[in-house]
Design a protein around this motif. Structure first.
Motif, PDB file in Angstrom:
ATOM      1  N   UNK A 232      14.759  49.242   9.210  1.00  0.00           N
ATOM      2  CA  UNK A 232      14.214  48.893  10.531  1.00  0.00           C
ATOM      3  C   UNK A 232      13.499  47.539  10.479  1.00  0.00           C
ATOM      4  N   UNK A 233      13.498  46.840  11.599  1.00  0.00           N
ATOM      5  CA  UNK A 233      12.828  45.541  11.678  1.00  0.00           C
ATOM      6  C   UNK A 233      11.450  45.724  12.312  1.00  0.00           C
ATOM      7  N   UNK A 234      10.384  45.346  11.599  1.00  0.00           N
ATOM      8  CA  UNK A 234       9.037  45.528  12.158  1.00  0.00           C
ATOM      9  C   UNK A 234       8.795  44.629  13.367  1.00  0.00           C
ATOM     10  N   UNK A 235       7.889  45.048  14.198  1.00  0.00           N
ATOM     11  CA  UNK A 235       7.574  44.320  15.442  1.00  0.00           C
ATOM     12  C   UNK A 235       7.139  42.891  15.161  1.00  0.00           C
ATOM     13  N   UNK A 236       6.375  42.675  14.110  1.00  0.00           N
ATOM     14  CA  UNK A 236       5.852  41.337  13.804  1.00  0.00           C
ATOM     15  C   UNK A 236       6.679  40.652  12.720  1.00  0.00           C
ATOM     16  N   UNK A 237       7.984  40.850  12.779  1.00  0.00           N
ATOM     17  CA  UNK A 237       8.887  40.264  11.788  1.00  0.00           C
ATOM     18  C   UNK A 237       8.980  38.749  11.957  1.00  0.00           C
ATOM     19  N   UNK A 238       9.248  38.072  10.851  1.00  0.00           N
ATOM     20  CA  UNK A 238       9.545  36.627  10.902  1.00  0.00           C
ATOM     21  C   UNK A 238      10.674  36.355   9.910  1.00  0.00           C
ATOM     22  N   UNK A 239      11.261  35.167  10.019  1.00  0.00           N
ATOM     23  CA  UNK A 239      12.475  34.874   9.252  1.00  0.00           C
ATOM     24  C   UNK A 239      12.271  34.969   7.747  1.00  0.00           C
ATOM     25  N   UNK A 240      11.064  34.710   7.298  1.00  0.00           N
ATOM     26  CA  UNK A 240      10.798  34.776   5.868  1.00  0.00           C
ATOM     27  C   UNK A 240      10.912  36.172   5.291  1.00  0.00           C
ATOM     28  N   UNK A 241      10.863  37.177   6.164  1.00  0.00           N
ATOM     29  CA  UNK A 241      10.935  38.560   5.705  1.00  0.00           C
ATOM     30  C   UNK A 241      12.366  39.012   5.428  1.00  0.00           C
ATOM     31  N   UNK A 242      13.338  38.222   5.850  1.00  0.00           N
ATOM     32  CA  UNK A 242      14.724  38.670   5.751  1.00  0.00           C
ATOM     33  C   UNK A 242      15.564  37.846   4.777  1.00  0.00           C
ATOM     34  N   UNK A 268      24.506  39.017  10.141  1.00  0.00           N
ATOM     35  CA  UNK A 268      24.169  40.261   9.447  1.00  0.00           C
ATOM     36  C   UNK A 268      22.701  40.345   9.069  1.00  0.00           C
ATOM     37  N   UNK A 269      21.887  39.556   9.765  1.00  0.00           N
ATOM     38  CA  UNK A 269      20.444  39.736   9.659  1.00  0.00           C
ATOM     39  C   UNK A 269      19.717  38.870   8.668  1.00  0.00           C
ATOM     40  N   UNK A 270      20.405  37.948   8.004  1.00  0.00           N
ATOM     41  CA  UNK A 270      19.735  37.098   7.028  1.00  0.00           C
ATOM     42  C   UNK A 270      18.705  36.202   7.716  1.00  0.00           C
ATOM     43  N   UNK A 271      17.587  35.911   7.024  1.00  0.00           N
ATOM     44  CA  UNK A 271      16.549  35.073   7.620  1.00  0.00           C
ATOM     45  C   UNK A 271      16.909  33.595   7.596  1.00  0.00           C
ATOM     46  N   UNK A 272      17.329  33.119   6.417  1.00  0.00           N
ATOM     47  CA  UNK A 272      17.700  31.719   6.233  1.00  0.00           C
ATOM     48  C   UNK A 272      18.961  31.640   5.380  1.00  0.00           C
ATOM     49  N   UNK A 273      19.786  30.638   5.658  1.00  0.00           N
ATOM     50  CA  UNK A 273      21.019  30.464   4.897  1.00  0.00           C
ATOM     51  C   UNK A 273      21.214  29.000   4.555  1.00  0.00           C
ATOM     52  N   UNK A 274      21.507  28.748   3.291  1.00  0.00           N
ATOM     53  CA  UNK A 274      21.899  27.418   2.842  1.00  0.00           C
ATOM     54  C   UNK A 274      23.311  27.489   2.280  1.00  0.00           C
ATOM     55  N   UNK A 275      24.144  26.544   2.707  1.00  0.00           N
ATOM     56  CA  UNK A 275      25.510  26.460   2.198  1.00  0.00           C
ATOM     57  C   UNK A 275      25.608  25.247   1.279  1.00  0.00           C
ATOM     58  N   UNK A 276      25.947  25.495   0.030  1.00  0.00           N
ATOM     59  CA  UNK A 276      26.187  24.413  -0.931  1.00  0.00           C
ATOM     60  C   UNK A 276      27.671  24.085  -0.870  1.00  0.00           C
ATOM     61  N   UNK A 277      27.997  22.842  -0.515  1.00  0.00           N
ATOM     62  CA  UNK A 277      29.387  22.461  -0.269  1.00  0.00           C
ATOM     63  C   UNK A 277      29.615  21.009  -0.677  1.00  0.00           C
ATOM     64  N   UNK A 278      30.871  20.632  -0.925  1.00  0.00           N
ATOM     65  CA  UNK A 278      31.164  19.233  -1.236  1.00  0.00           C
ATOM     66  C   UNK A 278      30.858  18.337  -0.040  1.00  0.00           C
ATOM     67  N   UNK A 279      30.662  17.087  -0.314  1.00  0.00           N
ATOM     68  CA  UNK A 279      30.250  16.139   0.720  1.00  0.00           C
ATOM     69  C   UNK A 279      31.216  16.107   1.896  1.00  0.00           C
ATOM     70  N   UNK A 280      32.514  16.260   1.630  1.00  0.00           N
ATOM     71  CA  UNK A 280      33.517  16.152   2.691  1.00  0.00           C
ATOM     72  C   UNK A 280      33.347  17.231   3.766  1.00  0.00           C
ATOM     73  N   UNK A 281      32.659  18.320   3.445  1.00  0.00           N
ATOM     74  CA  UNK A 281      32.495  19.412   4.406  1.00  0.00           C
ATOM     75  C   UNK A 281      31.139  19.412   5.112  1.00  0.00           C
TER      76      UNK A 281
END
Length: 499
Positions: A232-242, A268-281
């Motif tokens: 369950x997601x708490x009422x006072x949720x923030x992105x750092x929690x996920x 799917x509920x992730x808080x933060x996402x970083x994509x490591x990719x080659x420069x061309x993308x």
């Protein structure tokens, strides 16, 4: 689980006579047949001397009493019928039935046509060797006819688990298999589809206590199982929690793989996402997935530089990264001493299939997500699905990892050898990029703190459910992997709103 053991336990502990259990099974089978075939069809019953034959004879009696034209051929080659089969033969004869034929030696088969329904009760789950001789001839005769075939519990000749040494021509090809209480392992293997046809479970009231207490290696994941896993997601949720996930994906010409995985992780509920990719993308990722951060590799076209993992809670690597040797070395280096929850997919799996000495260095509880060919590149060629599943279980045990073996019944295999068959999904998901979406879902769940087993079971279920939503919207033929990703919000909504 052995059906015979389950029946015996129910008879002993639930005070139910075995003949009454058989009567319940026959009633449900009869109801199903009547719902599908009207009285214009002739019912031709082929029964064996055991309890499977007893079921068939009981069904013949019930159909006769409902006004169907019925003929019965009971094969009693040894001259000995099981007690319950014999009881049902007597019951059949006592109700005025005249179409009963007991076969002890020679057999003059009836003419079978398109207006006949063959009810196959020759052999059930107790069979442990291929059919031969006269029984093989009977099976071939039935298969050559234009009749519809309904098999009781199992198509005669098919074994419940391993059919590696079976004779395919000596197995009934059913249009419908009515399985008693629980499915058989062989139902989940594609090479058996032409024998099983459509299959349906009939609940005859086998002891729930027995089913729950018996440790089984194989289980179908149910909606209630995965609903119970959702945090369950708490009422006072923030992105750092996920959680903050790192996705290493894409190469020149394969930006789509990284986009599909990234969008799925974000849905799917992730808080933060970083994509490591080659420069061309870089530009296409920033444009296509503005919610994700992009970390450039030092190479213009493919992955060559391992990323620092300190700021992340989970890692996924593989979709579209390619098979350049520098990419392989970077992948191996990236996973040395990796301490994050981890998903390996696609090209990452292919890299380890050609650098097998590094498999031993994968971290414990890593999730591998191969399709059939990717798995076989690691474990070797397999002659059938049973062998493939057995080798996957051995690999999961050896590496202490989780394997998501993708297919019509995607299977989650734990290090302990437990196999969870996933019921959601459809043939429309057999399209390029579908696996990338699953990788993103798994990454999103791991980043939020789900265990590897929880992420696998919940991830494959929601992925398949999203595929079902997409198929409902636009049909299986027209589906693309992007459609699965777009359907994830509705799938999560369906799963959580009925929790």
């Amino acid at each position: 689980m052995q059906q015979k053991e389950a029946d015996a336990y129910t008879v002993t502990h639930d005070s139910i006579l075995s003949i009454n259990l058989m009567e319940k099974a026959a009633t449900l089978i009869t109801d199903e047949i009547c719902a599908r075939f009207d009285k214009s069809y002739r019912m031709v019953v082929f029964a064996g001397a055991g309890n499977n034959g007893g079921d068939a004879v009981a069904v013949a009696r019930m159909l006769f009493q409902k006004g169907y034209q019925v003929v019965v051929y009971l094969f009693n080659i040894s001259g000995v019928l099981s007690d319950d089969c014999l009881t049902n033969v007597h019951r059949l004869q006592q109700c005025g039935f005249t179409g009963y034929h007991e076969v002890s030696s020679s057999f003059d088969p009836p003419k079978l046509g398109s207006s006949d329904v063959v009810i196959d009760g020759l052999f059930g789950s107790g069979l442990n060797k291929p059919l031969s001789g006269g029984f093989a001839s009977v099976v071939k005769y039935i298969n050559a006819s234009q009749s519809k075939v309904v098999s009781i519990d199992l198509p005669s000749g098919l074994m419940g688990e391993d059919n590696s040494y079976n004779v395919r021509n000596n197995i009934i090809k059913a249009d419908l298999t009515l399985s008693i209480q629980l499915p058989k392992l062989s139902f989940f293997f594609p090479e058996n589809q032409e024998n099983i046809g459509e299959w349906k479970l009939l609940d005859i009231g086998i002891s729930k206590e027995f089913i729950e207490k018996v440790e089984a290696d194989y289980e179908i994941t149910e909606a209630a199982d995965v609903r119970a896993l959702i945090k369950p997601r708490p009422r006072f949720a923030h992105k750092g929690m996920f959680g903050h996930g790192l996705l290493i994906a894409g190469s020149y010409g394969m930006a789509g793989a990284s986009i599909l995985a990234a969008k799925a992780a974000l849905r799917s509920g992730i808080g933060l996402l970083t994509v490591h990719a080659p420069v061309c993308n870089h530009a296409i990722l920033q444009t296509a997935v503005p919610e994700a951060m992009v970390q450039d590799d030092i190479h213009e076209r493919y992955f060559v530089e391992p990323a620092d993992l300190d700021n992340y809670q989970a890692l996924a690597i593989g979709p579209g990264i390619g098979l350049e040797e520098d990419t392989a070395l970077a992948t191996i280096d990236q996973l040395k001493d990796c301490y994050l929850p981890l998903v390996l997919d696609a090209d990452a799996l292919n890299i380890f299939s050609t650098h097998r000495n590094h498999l031993n260095h994968l971290p414990k509880d890593v999730i591998l997500t191969p399709h059939v060919k990717e798995l076989e590149r690691i474990v070797g060629r397999c002659s059938n699905s049973y062998e493939r599943l057995s080798k996957a279980k051995d690999l999961a045990d050896y590496l202490e990892c989780y394997i998501v073996l993708k297919g019509a019944w995607t299977t989650v295999i734990t290090p302990e050898g437990k196999c969870y068959f996933n019921p959601t999904g459809n043939p429309g998901m057999a399209t390029g990029g579908s696996g990338d979406v699953l990788t993103g879902v798994l990454l999103g769940l791991l980043a939020q703190g789900y265990t590897a087993e929880e992420a696998c079971r919940l991830g494959v279920y929601i992925h398949g459910l999203a595929g079902d939503v997409a198929a409902h919207r636009m049909g299986a033929i027209s589906m693309t992997a992007s459609d699965i990703s777009y359907a994830l919000p509705e799938a999560w909504k369906l799963l959580t709103e009925t929790k």
